[in-house]
Design an enzyme around this catalytic site. Sequence first.
Site, PDB file in Angstrom:
ATOM      1  N   ASP A  67       0.807  -1.226   0.000  1.00 27.08           N
ATOM      2  CA  ASP A  67       0.000   0.000   0.000  1.00 27.08           C
ATOM      3  C   ASP A  67       0.836   1.271   0.000  1.00 27.08           C
ATOM      4  O   ASP A  67       2.059   1.229   0.186  1.00 27.08           O
ATOM      5  CB  ASP A  67      -0.948  -0.007   1.218  1.00 27.08           C
ATOM      6  CG  ASP A  67      -0.240  -0.437   2.505  1.00 27.08           C
ATOM      7  OD1 ASP A  67       1.003  -0.357   2.567  1.00 27.08           O
ATOM      8  OD2 ASP A  67      -0.934  -0.852   3.448  1.00 27.08           O
ATOM      9  N   ASN A 136      -7.318  -3.368  14.719  1.00 29.20           N
ATOM     10  CA  ASN A 136      -8.712  -3.594  14.310  1.00 29.20           C
ATOM     11  C   ASN A 136      -8.827  -4.744  13.310  1.00 29.20           C
ATOM     12  O   ASN A 136      -9.876  -4.932  12.708  1.00 29.20           O
ATOM     13  CB  ASN A 136      -9.318  -2.302  13.734  1.00 29.20           C
ATOM     14  CG  ASN A 136      -8.611  -1.855  12.463  1.00 29.20           C
ATOM     15  OD1 ASN A 136      -7.678  -2.492  11.985  1.00 29.20           O
ATOM     16  ND2 ASN A 136      -9.067  -0.747  11.896  1.00 29.20           N
ATOM     17  N   HIS A 138      -7.105  -5.058  10.486  1.00 28.58           N
ATOM     18  CA  HIS A 138      -6.867  -4.754   9.071  1.00 28.58           C
ATOM     19  C   HIS A 138      -5.579  -5.407   8.578  1.00 28.58           C
ATOM     20  O   HIS A 138      -4.674  -5.715   9.347  1.00 28.58           O
ATOM     21  CB  HIS A 138      -6.879  -3.235   8.798  1.00 28.58           C
ATOM     22  CG  HIS A 138      -5.682  -2.500   9.285  1.00 28.58           C
ATOM     23  ND1 HIS A 138      -5.714  -1.168   9.624  1.00 28.58           N
ATOM     24  CD2 HIS A 138      -4.402  -2.878   9.485  1.00 28.58           C
ATOM     25  CE1 HIS A 138      -4.513  -0.777   9.999  1.00 28.58           C
ATOM     26  NE2 HIS A 138      -3.703  -1.794   9.927  1.00 28.58           N
ATOM     27  N   GLU A 143      -9.607  -2.209   5.520  1.00 23.85           N
ATOM     28  CA  GLU A 143     -10.195  -1.879   6.817  1.00 23.85           C
ATOM     29  C   GLU A 143     -11.480  -2.674   7.060  1.00 23.85           C
ATOM     30  O   GLU A 143     -12.141  -3.091   6.101  1.00 23.85           O
ATOM     31  CB  GLU A 143     -10.520  -0.381   6.862  1.00 23.85           C
ATOM     32  CG  GLU A 143      -9.303   0.530   6.761  1.00 23.85           C
ATOM     33  CD  GLU A 143      -8.518   0.628   8.064  1.00 23.85           C
ATOM     34  OE1 GLU A 143      -8.588  -0.272   8.909  1.00 23.85           O
ATOM     35  OE2 GLU A 143      -7.820   1.646   8.225  1.00 23.85           O
TER      36      GLU A 143
HETATM   37  P1  PGA Z   1       2.400  -1.844  12.946  1.00 20.85           P
HETATM   38  O1  PGA Z   1       1.211  -1.781  11.911  1.00 20.85           O
HETATM   39  O2  PGA Z   1       3.372  -2.844  12.396  1.00 20.85           O
HETATM   40  O3  PGA Z   1       2.962  -0.470  12.962  1.00 20.85           O
HETATM   41  O4  PGA Z   1       1.833  -2.271  14.258  1.00 20.85           O
HETATM   42  C1  PGA Z   1       0.702  -2.949  11.360  1.00 20.85           C
HETATM   43  C2  PGA Z   1      -0.498  -2.615  10.518  1.00 20.85           C
HETATM   44  O5  PGA Z   1      -1.209  -1.641  10.854  1.00 20.85           O
HETATM   45  O6  PGA Z   1      -0.756  -3.329   9.555  1.00 20.85           O
END
Ligand code: PGA
Length: 238
Positions: A67, A136, A138, A143
């Site tokens: 992304d 959450n 995702h 999302e």
């Molecule tokens: P993080 O994010 O590695 O910074 O915890 C993971 C994500 O949001 O996919």
Amino acid sequence: MKVIQKKDYEEISRTAAERILAMVQEKPSCVLGLATGSTPIRTYEFLAMACQQRRITFEKTCSINLDEYVGLGEADPQSYRFFMETHLFRHIDIKRENTHLPDGLAADLEAECRRYDSLYAQLSGVDLQLLGIGQNGHIGFNEPGAVLDANTHVALLSENTRAANSRNFSSLSEVPHRAITLGMGGILKARHILLLASGEQKKEAVQKALYGKVDPAVPASFLQLHPDVTVLCDFALT
Ligand code: PGA
């Protein structure tokens, strides 16, 4: 899905790097699906060390990231292209033209999504996809929602995600509201998937992803539909 519990973040990262190195060793021209966020940073450091010690070469390897934020270009320190250059690409011998991220500055975002899908198809499949997971549930910027997009699309970031990511910006208001992300359909096409989760704050999301029902409200639960997912975590699941 296979779950491997490690002692801590360091051990998760070491194991993830070993798996990636084994893939590149076995198939130098492999396609790596890469992720950003704080979780893969140490894994990338291990990869960089291996390359600097000449234990591996990425000369023939391709990468495709999940992304990119809409509105941020590669010169922007908060862009994911900048992140990948800083944490990995500039420390290894991968060729710039073999590294791919969506263009967050594309004038026509829909066209950019279609370009990314056809690029994905041309690469003839991701051999190993590295993933983090949001609190959450995702994956990338897929999302929680009523339905999930299968293909690359422009996603609206949830407030939960914007708040979590605001630590990398000077204020919450600077966090973009949109991103271009591979869809769950694309992510599930990878041959192997390696999901990294470190810290108790990720436990509930991982628990739901692995043992809950397959539900667009927990995008990571769609990984249950994939035949070869390994989860590396540093907490016990119940
Ligand atoms: P993080 O994010 O590695 O910074 O915890 C993971 C994500 O949001 O996919």
